[in-house]
Design a protein around this motif. Structure first.
Motif, short mmCIF file in Angstrom:
data_model
loop_
_atom_site.label_atom_id
_atom_site.label_comp_id
_atom_site.label_asym_id
_atom_site.label_seq_id
_atom_site.Cartn_x
_atom_site.Cartn_y
_atom_site.Cartn_z
N LEU A 1 -7.72 -0.93 12.07
CA LEU A 1 -7.24 -0.26 10.95
C LEU A 1 -6.20 -1.01 10.18
CD1 LEU A 1 -7.68 3.76 11.67
CD2 LEU A 1 -9.17 2.55 10.05
N LYS A 2 -6.46 -1.63 8.93
CA LYS A 2 -5.51 -2.47 8.42
C LYS A 2 -5.48 -2.06 6.99
CE LYS A 2 -5.35 -5.52 11.57
NZ LYS A 2 -4.16 -5.83 12.40
N PRO A 3 -4.24 -2.33 6.22
CA PRO A 3 -4.20 -2.07 4.87
C PRO A 3 -5.02 -3.00 3.93
CG PRO A 3 -1.88 -2.62 6.04
CD PRO A 3 -3.16 -3.00 6.82
N VAL A 4 -5.53 -2.27 2.98
CA VAL A 4 -6.27 -3.00 2.12
C VAL A 4 -5.65 -4.28 1.62
CG1 VAL A 4 -7.88 -2.58 -0.07
CG2 VAL A 4 -7.45 -0.72 1.42
N VAL A 5 -4.69 -4.56 1.48
CA VAL A 5 -4.07 -5.53 0.92
C VAL A 5 -2.87 -5.97 1.86
CG1 VAL A 5 -2.63 -6.94 -0.86
CG2 VAL A 5 -4.47 -5.05 -1.35
N SER A 6 -2.85 -7.12 2.49
CA SER A 6 -1.89 -7.39 3.47
C SER A 6 -0.59 -7.85 2.84
CB SER A 6 -2.53 -8.48 4.52
OG SER A 6 -3.59 -7.88 5.18
N ASN A 7 0.56 -7.82 3.75
CA ASN A 7 1.96 -8.23 3.56
C ASN A 7 2.46 -7.80 1.95
OD1 ASN A 7 1.81 -9.78 6.02
ND2 ASN A 7 0.41 -11.27 4.80
N LEU B 1 -9.01 -3.67 -6.97
CA LEU B 1 -9.21 -4.36 -5.86
C LEU B 1 -10.84 -4.81 -5.91
CD1 LEU B 1 -8.28 -1.13 -3.44
CD2 LEU B 1 -6.87 -3.52 -4.13
N SER B 2 -11.40 -5.37 -4.89
CA SER B 2 -12.99 -5.84 -4.84
C SER B 2 -13.74 -4.49 -5.13
CB SER B 2 -13.06 -6.50 -3.74
OG SER B 2 -13.25 -5.49 -2.67
#
Length: 228
Positions: A100-106, A119-120
């Motif tokens: 599970l990751k953020p939709v937008v990283s960093n 977003l896309s």
């Protein structure tokens, strides 16, 4: 609401400790993440969220709302909540951050929160359907930016219910923020009449009805299933 609070208050009575909880915690652990008002620690396979100078009653409300979402499979489970000198503390389920990751990283602290419409199409739809599921559970998440929900393929979960409320209690401001959150998905399926009705309304009861209608629609239409 009162029954939920009693449940958590009973489970999470204040703990007396010889050493300062915060002093001990900070001397032995480093936070894995920090926000404007909280630090997050991973201890013994569980997440410890520390809200320094946090209002305990507000934290209890946050926990009750998050657990309602967790019961529907939309957020991490909460194990306990308690108050120590200088902080409120929540112990909750650890997230599998390998998947599970953020939709937008960093995104650094101080970033300009990106909303669903930026977003896309795929990510916008995933986030909108998660938001719609929360509304269907009676929850308005009023801080639904890209770091407050995670995804892995088609699985999504919501985080940080400090700025959330039950839909029956939500302020006009929270309800209007909810309208903005789901507008891109409604536009995608050409529901401009519903968008107009919601954006023109300043009546809380009417907005609650319209948001429930919009959320049910987003969870049922075939165009959104195909697009993901």
């Amino acid at each position: 609401m009162t029954l939920f609070l009693k449940r958590w208050q009973k489970k999470s009575a204040k703990k007396s400790v010889k050493m300062s909880f915060l002093t001990t915690l900070k001397s032995r652990h480093s936070p894995i993440a920090s926000g404007y008002s909280s630090d997050i620690y991973l201890i013994d396979g569980k997440i410890t969220k520390v809200l320094e100078d946090g209002c305990y009653d507000d934290t209890l409300k946050e926990v009750v709302i998050q657990q309602a979402a967790a019961d529907a499979g939309l957020a991490p489970q909460v194990y306990s909540v308690f108050e120590v000198s200088g902080a409120a503390v929540i112990i909750m389920e650890a997230i599998d951050t390998n998947r599970l990751k953020p939709v937008v990283s960093n995104t650094p602290i101080g970033y300009n929160p990106r909303e669903l419409g930026s977003l896309s199409t795929r990510d916008m739809i995933l986030g909108s359907k998660l938001f719609a599921q929360l509304v269907s559970c009676g929850i308005i998440h009023a801080d639904f930016h890209v770091q407050n929900w995670l995804k892995y393929q088609d699985k999504v979960i919501a985080l940080d219910f400090g700025t959330a409320d039950f839909i029956e209690d939500a302020s006009l401001r929270y309800l209007q923020k909810a309208v903005r959150s789901i507008t891109p998905a409604l536009a995608f399926i050409n529901e401009y009449g519903l968008i107009y009705s919601m954006t023109e309304s300043s009546d809380r009861a009417e907005l609650r009805t319209l948001l429930r209608k919009a959320s049910a629609l987003l969870l049922s239409v075939s165009e959104l299933s195909t697009a993901t």
